[in-house]
Design an enzyme around this catalytic site. Structure first.
Site, PDB file in Angstrom:
ATOM      1  N   CYS A  39       0.822  -1.036  -0.028  1.00 22.40           N
ATOM      2  CA  CYS A  39      -0.030   0.070  -0.036  1.00 22.40           C
ATOM      3  C   CYS A  39       0.708   1.292   0.026  1.00 22.40           C
ATOM      4  CB  CYS A  39      -0.904  -0.055   1.341  1.00 22.40           C
ATOM      5  SG  CYS A  39      -1.887   1.365   1.442  1.00 22.40           S
ATOM      6  N   SER A  41       0.427   3.761   1.598  1.00 19.67           N
ATOM      7  CA  SER A  41       0.650   4.157   2.939  1.00 19.67           C
ATOM      8  C   SER A  41       1.892   3.632   3.423  1.00 19.67           C
ATOM      9  CB  SER A  41      -0.764   3.853   3.713  1.00 19.67           C
ATOM     10  OG  SER A  41      -1.830   4.280   3.414  1.00 19.67           O
ATOM     11  N   HIS A  44       4.888   5.887   2.458  1.00 20.18           N
ATOM     12  CA  HIS A  44       5.142   7.092   3.118  1.00 20.18           C
ATOM     13  C   HIS A  44       5.998   6.853   4.456  1.00 20.18           C
ATOM     14  CE1 HIS A  44       2.293   9.509   0.927  1.00 20.18           C
ATOM     15  NE2 HIS A  44       1.327   8.755   1.266  1.00 20.18           N
ATOM     16  N   HIS A  60      -0.162  -3.606   6.396  1.00 18.72           N
ATOM     17  CA  HIS A  60      -1.364  -3.581   7.097  1.00 18.72           C
ATOM     18  C   HIS A  60      -2.374  -3.886   6.333  1.00 18.72           C
ATOM     19  CE1 HIS A  60      -0.815   0.112   4.882  1.00 18.72           C
ATOM     20  NE2 HIS A  60      -1.871   0.375   4.621  1.00 18.72           N
ATOM     21  N   CYS A 165      -7.468  -2.728   3.280  1.00 18.85           N
ATOM     22  CA  CYS A 165      -6.960  -1.504   3.372  1.00 18.85           C
ATOM     23  C   CYS A 165      -7.832  -0.749   2.117  1.00 18.85           C
ATOM     24  CB  CYS A 165      -5.657  -1.214   3.335  1.00 18.85           C
ATOM     25  SG  CYS A 165      -5.120   0.540   3.376  1.00 18.85           S
TER      26      CYS A 165
END
Length: 363
Positions: A39, A41, A44, A60, A165
Site C-alpha cells: 500500500c 501508505s 510514506h 497493514h 485497506c
C-alpha cells in the site's frame, strides 16, 4: 520465529530478517499471514515522509489463518480465516459508541509500556516496533482481536488481503463517508489500488457517472474495466473543464485517492453546487486543502475519511460477499503476486506508478 521485512532506516528499503512474536495476551490473536498487499501508505513510512519508531515491520493490508488466541478472545478462534484492519477499535470510547469506529484512538488495543514487546529480533530482546497495529510484512502477526474479522473460508486469501485497506478505504468512502445515492456523479482522482476500489464501489452503489482521473493511460483503462463511465487525463490542461462538462456542471462527489496537493485541489475545483470533496490519500504533512468563499456560499463541503470511515467487522464480510457474488472485482485490482523477498522491487514499481496492487503471498 517468523521471516519479516524490517524497516531499519527510511530511504534504504526493507531488510528481510527473522523476528520472534510473544505469546498472545488475553485479547490478542496470533495469525499465520497468508497474503499482504503493498500500500502507498506503507511507502510514506518507508521513504520517511511520515515518522515512525524504528526499527519496525510495516504492512497493514493482510489476510491469514488464526493460529492461537488469548484467553479472553471471543470473536475468532484457531483455524478461522481472517482479514486484518489497521483501524483497531476499543468498542467503548466516544468515537466507537457514536458509530465512528475508524476514529478510535484505541489506547487499550495496544500493549502498555510495561508489557513485553509484541515483536523482538530473533535471538535477542531487542524490540521491533509494530506499525499501524498489525506489522503484516511478516509470516506471522500478533494483534488485538479488534483488528481482525473472520470471513468465509471459501474466499481466496490473496484477494481477501486487499479488502483490508485499499477496498475498505475506497468502498468505505462510497458507502460510509459519502453515502453515494444512485444516479449521483462521482469523480475518482488517482487510480491506484484505493482509487480503483472506489470506482468499483461507485458502480455497485449505482452512481450515474463515474469519472476516473489519472495521468496514466493504463490505469484509466483499468478503471473502465472496474466501472468507470468516463476517464480524464489528470495532467491535461483542460482536466477541470472536461470533468465539469462530462458531469453537466460539476460532480456530486470528488474523491481524492492518491495523496497529492494537486489532486486534492482538483477535487475541490470540479464540485457542483452542494458537492462534497473527500480526501482519502495521505498527503505530505505540510499540505492544506481549502474551500473559497464562493465555494462555501455554494454549499460545497470538504472532508477527510480515514480508512473510508469503515465499520470493518460488518463491512469486510459484506465486501467478501460482494466478491463471491461477482459484484466486486478484486482480480483486476491485483497486478501481481510476489514473494516477501521481492518486496523492495514491488515498492519500486509503486514509486514508478505503473501497477495497480502488488500482493506478497506467503507459502
Amino acid at each position: 520465529m517468523a521471516k519479516a521485512a524490517i524497516l531499519e532506516q527510511p530511504g534504504n528499503g526493507l531488510v528481510i530478517g527473522e523476528v520472534e512474536l510473544a505469546d498472545p495476551l488475553p485479547h490478542e490473536v496470533l495469525i499465520d499471514t497468508k497474503a499482504c498487499g503493498l500500500c502507498h501508505s506503507d511507502l510514506h513510512f518507508i521513504d520517511g515522509a511520515y515518522p515512525h519508531a524504528l526499527p519496525c515491520v510495516p504492512g497493514h493490508e493482510a489476510a491469514g489463518v488464526v493460529r492461537a488466541v488469548g484467553s479472553e478472545v471471543r470473536t475468532v478462534k484457531p483455524g478461522d480465516h481472517v482479514v486484518t484492519c489497521l483501524s483497531a477499535f476499543c468498542g467503548h470510547c466516544e468515537f466507537c459508541v457514536t458509530g465512528r469506529m475508524a476514529l478510535c484512538l484505541g489506547g487499550d488495543t495496544r500493549r502498555a509500556p510495561t508489557d513485553a514487546p509484541r515483536i523482538t529480533r530473533a535471538g535477542s530482546a531487542d524490540t521491533v516496533n509494530q506499525m499501524l497495529n498489525l506489522s503484516a510484512f511478516s509470516e506471522q502477526m500478533l494483534i488485538h482481536e479488534h483488528a481482525c474479522v473472520a470471513i468465509d473460508k471459501d474466499m481466496p486469501l490473496d484477494r481477501a488481503a486487499v479488502i483490508g485497506c485499499a477496498v475498505t478505504t475506497g468502498a468505505g468512502a462510497i458507502f460510509n463517508a459519502c453515502k453515494v445515492v444512485p444516479g449521483e456523479t462521482v469523480a475518482v482522482i488517482g487510480c491506484g489500488g484505493v482509487g480503483l476500489a472506489t470506482v468499483n464501489a461507485a458502480r455497485i452503489a449505482g452512481a450515474g457517472k463515474v469519472i476516473a482521473v489519472d495521468p496514466l493511460p493504463e490505469k484509466r483503462e483499468l478503471a473502465k474495466v472496474l466501472g468507470a463511465t468516463h476517464t480524464v487525463d489528470a495532467l491535461a490542461d483542460n482536466a477541470v473543464e472536461e470533468i465539469v462538462r462530462i458531469s453537466n456542471g460539476g460532480v456530486d462527489h470528488a474523491i481524492e485517492a492518491v495523496g497529492r496537493q494537486a489532486s486534492a485541489d482538483l477535487a475541490v475545483k470540479v464540485l457542483r453546487r452542494g458537492g462534497t470533496a473527500t480526501i482519502l490519500g495521505m498527503m505530505p504533512l505540510d499540505c492544506k486543502v481549502g474551500l473559497g468563499a464562493m465555494d462555501l456560499l455554494s454549499g460545497k463541503k470538504l472532508q477527510g475519511a480515514i480508512m473510508g470511515m469503515n465499520h470493518f467487522p460488518v463491512d469486510l464480510p459484506r465486501l467478501v460477499d460482494f466478491y463471491m457474488r461477482g459484484l466486486l472485482d478484486l482480480d483486476t485490482i491485483i497486478a501481481e503476486r510476489i514473494p516477501l523477498e521481492a518486496i523492495n522491487e514491488g515498492f519500486d514499481k509503486m514509486r514508478a506508478g505503473h501497477s495497480a496492487r502488488s500482493v506478497v503471498v506467503f507459502d
